[in-house]
Design an enzyme around this catalytic site. Sequence first.
Site: not given
Ligand code: AMP
Length: 252
Positions: A23-24, A27, A30, A143, A169, A178-179
Amino acid sequence: MKIVRTIAELPANAGTIGLVPTMGAFHAGHLALLSAAREENDVVVASLFVNPAQFGADEDLDRYPRDEERDARLAEESGVDVLFAPSADELYPDGFATWVDVGELGHRLEGEFRPDHFRGVATVCLKLFNIVRPDRAYFGQKDAQQAAVVKQLVRDLNLDLELRVIPTVRDEDGLALSSRNAYLSPEERETALVLPRALATKDLARAQELLAGLDLDYVEEANFNGQRVLAAAVRVGNTRLIDNVILEGDLK
Ligand code: AMP
């Protein structure tokens, strides 16, 4: 790197394809997924889509952090070949009506507090898998329940792809990246640190004690396909944070 907004414009790719759905507001979490995908595939496709279907009516869809220019730069630096950034209309055109219901797993833990969340996640993931046709798709352990839901989707609907789950991470202070961390004030961030500290005990009773002072949605031990995790969700101010630690096993 190509930035593509429509399904029709996606290039036909030769070789193995790794897909990283996001979802952009990138960090280092990602970037770890992008780098794993880069190592293991000929072509890396990252999707950038703040999926309205996985947000509840009273959630943060409108204020979710968006910075496509920065994300595009980071994606390019990470070796992404195609950044797929569709509009909501491209994925949910007028008349869209079919949803993936992942059953009981989608209604526990996160699903109890976000009732249609995993229906939205599973539906958009199936759409992305059908659109991009990846050999491998990359998700974060951060997640854990989402990864388990997608695992179940792949198994139940006989999808021909390999799911790869990449370790969480964390920032130096222990907070999982986290975003949504961008919403936290410095004081709220201090408060939020109780979450990783509580989970790091790997002990449910101890974690419950440590989290007692917070606005806690849940802290629970869960078994996701043979992987046991200690998972929790807390609200700090207006920000909802989730995290988990692995107690035992891999996501099978
Ligand atoms: P999101 O953009 O938040 O939907 O995350 C996209 C992907 O990145 C998802 O598969 C998340 O589980 C993964 N992700 C988000 N935060 C982390 C993190 N801190 N460490 C590893 N993977 C992450």
